[in-house]
Design a protein around this motif. Sequence first.
Motif, PDB file in Angstrom:
ATOM      1  N   SER A   1     -94.558  32.196 -35.522  1.00 26.23           N
ATOM      2  CA  SER A   1     -93.805  31.727 -37.034  1.00 26.23           C
ATOM      3  C   SER A   1     -92.808  31.216 -37.516  1.00 26.23           C
ATOM      4  CB  SER A   1     -93.608  33.563 -37.659  1.00 26.23           C
ATOM      5  OG  SER A   1     -92.485  34.442 -37.396  1.00 26.23           O
ATOM      6  N   THR A   2     -93.020  31.405 -38.436  1.00 24.75           N
ATOM      7  CA  THR A   2     -92.256  30.423 -39.069  1.00 24.75           C
ATOM      8  C   THR A   2     -90.325  30.658 -38.883  1.00 24.75           C
ATOM      9  OG1 THR A   2     -93.230  29.492 -40.809  1.00 24.75           O
ATOM     10  CG2 THR A   2     -91.335  29.191 -41.029  1.00 24.75           C
ATOM     11  N   ALA A   3     -89.968  32.272 -39.054  1.00 24.89           N
ATOM     12  CA  ALA A   3     -89.186  32.881 -38.967  1.00 24.89           C
ATOM     13  C   ALA A   3     -88.725  32.859 -37.400  1.00 24.89           C
ATOM     14  CB  ALA A   3     -89.009  34.192 -39.350  1.00 24.89           C
ATOM     15  N   GLU A   4     -90.083  33.026 -36.708  1.00 21.37           N
ATOM     16  CA  GLU A   4     -89.753  32.928 -35.111  1.00 21.37           C
ATOM     17  C   GLU A   4     -88.825  31.729 -34.859  1.00 21.37           C
ATOM     18  OE1 GLU A   4     -92.266  36.093 -33.169  1.00 21.37           O
ATOM     19  OE2 GLU A   4     -92.999  34.437 -34.202  1.00 21.37           O
ATOM     20  N   VAL A   5     -89.481  30.694 -35.541  1.00 20.20           N
ATOM     21  CA  VAL A   5     -89.009  29.250 -34.985  1.00 20.20           C
ATOM     22  C   VAL A   5     -87.543  29.097 -34.885  1.00 20.20           C
ATOM     23  CG1 VAL A   5     -89.315  26.810 -35.315  1.00 20.20           C
ATOM     24  CG2 VAL A   5     -91.785  28.536 -34.765  1.00 20.20           C
ATOM     25  N   ALA A   6     -87.957  29.177 -37.013  1.00 19.68           N
ATOM     26  CA  ALA A   6     -86.254  29.283 -37.280  1.00 19.68           C
ATOM     27  C   ALA A   6     -85.306  30.020 -36.832  1.00 19.68           C
ATOM     28  CB  ALA A   6     -86.535  30.107 -38.590  1.00 19.68           C
ATOM     29  N   ALA A   7     -85.404  31.565 -35.600  1.00 20.10           N
ATOM     30  CA  ALA A   7     -85.019  31.771 -34.200  1.00 20.10           C
ATOM     31  C   ALA A   7     -84.122  30.749 -33.820  1.00 20.10           C
ATOM     32  CB  ALA A   7     -85.024  33.574 -34.405  1.00 20.10           C
ATOM     33  N   ARG A   8     -85.162  30.331 -33.003  1.00 14.14           N
ATOM     34  CA  ARG A   8     -84.517  29.972 -31.942  1.00 14.14           C
ATOM     35  C   ARG A   8     -84.141  28.198 -32.237  1.00 14.14           C
ATOM     36  NH1 ARG A   8     -86.569  32.836 -31.132  1.00 14.14           N
ATOM     37  NH2 ARG A   8     -84.897  33.349 -30.881  1.00 14.14           N
ATOM     38  N   VAL A   9     -83.937  27.596 -33.435  1.00 15.13           N
ATOM     39  CA  VAL A   9     -83.473  26.407 -33.967  1.00 15.13           C
ATOM     40  C   VAL A   9     -82.369  27.169 -34.224  1.00 15.13           C
ATOM     41  CG1 VAL A   9     -83.357  24.960 -36.120  1.00 15.13           C
ATOM     42  CG2 VAL A   9     -85.944  25.156 -35.333  1.00 15.13           C
ATOM     43  N   LEU A  10     -81.821  28.383 -34.948  1.00 18.89           N
ATOM     44  CA  LEU A  10     -80.661  28.475 -34.946  1.00 18.89           C
ATOM     45  C   LEU A  10     -79.645  28.624 -33.612  1.00 18.89           C
ATOM     46  CD1 LEU A  10     -81.180  31.222 -37.204  1.00 18.89           C
ATOM     47  CD2 LEU A  10     -79.094  29.251 -38.081  1.00 18.89           C
TER      48      LEU A  10
ATOM     49  N   ASN B   1     -76.931  34.386 -34.713  1.00 14.58           N
ATOM     50  CA  ASN B   1     -77.431  34.276 -36.550  1.00 14.58           C
ATOM     51  C   ASN B   1     -79.093  34.517 -35.724  1.00 14.58           C
ATOM     52  OD1 ASN B   1     -75.409  34.352 -37.793  1.00 14.58           O
ATOM     53  ND2 ASN B   1     -75.405  32.000 -38.059  1.00 14.58           N
ATOM     54  N   ALA B   2     -79.095  33.919 -34.974  1.00 10.26           N
ATOM     55  CA  ALA B   2     -80.207  33.625 -33.798  1.00 10.26           C
ATOM     56  C   ALA B   2     -81.134  34.806 -33.776  1.00 10.26           C
ATOM     57  CB  ALA B   2     -80.969  33.168 -32.992  1.00 10.26           C
ATOM     58  N   GLN B   3     -80.203  35.889 -33.555  1.00 11.06           N
ATOM     59  CA  GLN B   3     -80.416  37.854 -32.961  1.00 11.06           C
ATOM     60  C   GLN B   3     -80.977  38.578 -34.811  1.00 11.06           C
ATOM     61  OE1 GLN B   3     -77.561  38.558 -30.842  1.00 11.06           O
ATOM     62  NE2 GLN B   3     -78.531  38.944 -28.413  1.00 11.06           N
ATOM     63  N   LEU B   4     -79.881  38.466 -34.988  1.00 16.21           N
ATOM     64  CA  LEU B   4     -80.063  38.616 -37.054  1.00 16.21           C
ATOM     65  C   LEU B   4     -81.542  38.812 -37.860  1.00 16.21           C
ATOM     66  CD1 LEU B   4     -79.137  40.768 -38.641  1.00 16.21           C
ATOM     67  CD2 LEU B   4     -77.990  38.838 -39.379  1.00 16.21           C
ATOM     68  N   LEU B   5     -82.091  37.231 -37.159  1.00 23.07           N
ATOM     69  CA  LEU B   5     -83.383  36.842 -37.689  1.00 23.07           C
ATOM     70  C   LEU B   5     -84.444  37.326 -36.977  1.00 23.07           C
ATOM     71  CD1 LEU B   5     -84.425  35.300 -39.916  1.00 23.07           C
ATOM     72  CD2 LEU B   5     -84.249  32.674 -38.547  1.00 23.07           C
TER      73      LEU B   5
ATOM     74  N   ILE C   1     -87.945  46.737 -47.903  1.00 22.71           N
ATOM     75  CA  ILE C   1     -86.738  46.551 -47.178  1.00 22.71           C
ATOM     76  C   ILE C   1     -85.639  46.029 -47.640  1.00 22.71           C
ATOM     77  CG2 ILE C   1     -87.841  46.693 -45.140  1.00 22.71           C
ATOM     78  CD1 ILE C   1     -87.520  43.695 -45.370  1.00 22.71           C
ATOM     79  N   CYS C   2     -85.545  45.785 -49.272  1.00 21.65           N
ATOM     80  CA  CYS C   2     -84.906  45.471 -49.932  1.00 21.65           C
ATOM     81  C   CYS C   2     -83.193  45.725 -49.874  1.00 21.65           C
ATOM     82  CB  CYS C   2     -84.538  44.960 -51.432  1.00 21.65           C
ATOM     83  SG  CYS C   2     -86.805  43.404 -51.593  1.00 21.65           S
ATOM     84  N   ALA C   3     -83.158  46.684 -49.705  1.00 21.77           N
ATOM     85  CA  ALA C   3     -81.657  47.824 -49.483  1.00 21.77           C
ATOM     86  C   ALA C   3     -81.572  47.341 -48.458  1.00 21.77           C
ATOM     87  CB  ALA C   3     -82.213  49.004 -49.023  1.00 21.77           C
ATOM     88  N   ILE C   4     -82.022  47.384 -46.861  1.00 25.97           N
ATOM     89  CA  ILE C   4     -81.251  46.435 -45.537  1.00 25.97           C
ATOM     90  C   ILE C   4     -81.379  45.467 -45.864  1.00 25.97           C
ATOM     91  CG2 ILE C   4     -81.526  49.563 -45.107  1.00 25.97           C
ATOM     92  CD1 ILE C   4     -83.726  48.258 -42.990  1.00 25.97           C
ATOM     93  N   ALA C   5     -81.669  44.213 -46.659  1.00 29.12           N
ATOM     94  CA  ALA C   5     -81.614  43.125 -46.185  1.00 29.12           C
ATOM     95  C   ALA C   5     -79.892  42.853 -45.657  1.00 29.12           C
ATOM     96  CB  ALA C   5     -81.804  42.526 -47.329  1.00 29.12           C
ATOM     97  N   PRO C   6     -80.318  41.723 -45.000  1.00 32.80           N
ATOM     98  CA  PRO C   6     -78.328  41.216 -44.237  1.00 32.80           C
ATOM     99  C   PRO C   6     -77.697  40.420 -45.830  1.00 32.80           C
ATOM    100  CG  PRO C   6     -80.579  40.134 -43.067  1.00 32.80           C
ATOM    101  CD  PRO C   6     -81.247  40.663 -43.855  1.00 32.80           C
ATOM    102  N   GLN C   7     -76.545  40.781 -45.611  1.00 29.34           N
ATOM    103  CA  GLN C   7     -75.378  40.129 -46.407  1.00 29.34           C
ATOM    104  C   GLN C   7     -74.993  38.944 -46.321  1.00 29.34           C
ATOM    105  OE1 GLN C   7     -74.636  42.324 -49.090  1.00 29.34           O
ATOM    106  NE2 GLN C   7     -76.748  43.828 -48.177  1.00 29.34           N
ATOM    107  N   GLN C   8     -75.482  38.325 -47.206  1.00 32.96           N
ATOM    108  CA  GLN C   8     -75.277  36.461 -46.438  1.00 32.96           C
ATOM    109  C   GLN C   8     -73.867  36.409 -46.714  1.00 32.96           C
ATOM    110  OE1 GLN C   8     -77.771  34.234 -49.794  1.00 32.96           O
ATOM    111  NE2 GLN C   8     -79.076  34.044 -48.730  1.00 32.96           N
TER     112      GLN C   8
END
Length: 287
Positions: free
Chosen positions: A228-237, A245-249, A55-62
């Motif tokens: 998961s760690t990523a799901e928690v990070a989205a709630r934190v955002l 950014n939370a929706q994107l994650l 999925i690297c080709a469609i990764a978010p553009q920082q």
Amino acid sequence: MISLLGLFLSLILSLMHAVHRLHQYRLSLSTTTYKARGQRVIRCDLCRLAKTYCICAIAPQQSNVNTKAAFLLLMYDTEVLKPSNTGKLIADLIPDTYAFLWSRTNPDDALLAIINDEQWQPYVVFPKEYAGDERQVQTQNVVCDQGKRPLFIMLDGSWREAKKMFRKSPYLDQFPMLSFDPKAFLQAQLALDNTASDAKDIQVDEFSPLGDDSRYTVRKTALAHQFSTAEVAARVLEMFGEKRNAQLLDLWFDVFNYQYQKSVCQRNKGNVNALDNYQKFVKESGV
């Protein structure tokens, strides 16, 4: 003349973030091959998915991500070696993401320098029931002191490993905790985002994949509503006010979750619309 191999290596290095670099470092310490589930799969060196489903080709553009948040991933020994790890998804999105191996007795000097840097206001993200009587715990919106940015410290490992890191990291005891109740938080956010007078009329917007339970179906979880760690990070955002950014994650996590399960011998329980939802959101939001 620069060789094609040199150009390729330069490109790879330019795409690597903190979790990628920590993965390479941890590999260099290994004397044996780490045998993860699906160990015969030929994987991408960055996203760690089977190359067929990379999925690297469609990764978010920082460069298109507008954020004031920073994350520090404190990872339990072999966690960074696991292809199923979701901490790397945070680093895909948030430019200021740091990653370190956890040590009870010898924390990395660079880690200590970051958490004590005056520009940051660190928060240890962990359930509030584990806080001591004197520990400050934030459970609502994240508000930083003037001139400071939040540094969200994530303890990345299995639930058993995360509890061990929390108990045996005295260098984190000085910082307040950030915690949320998954069900209560979702209900409160939906109420804020809708003007419906009746709770029955409240609907999740079209881009939100949220629900009462974790969508992480790659690994079994020991507790109900364990995210998961990523799901928690989205709630934190979202608590910090960065809803987009939370929706994107969340959507990027769904893509990873679905694509990962395509390459291992298990029934795919991911969201079949994950790729379409993510790409639609990226197109419409300009991320």
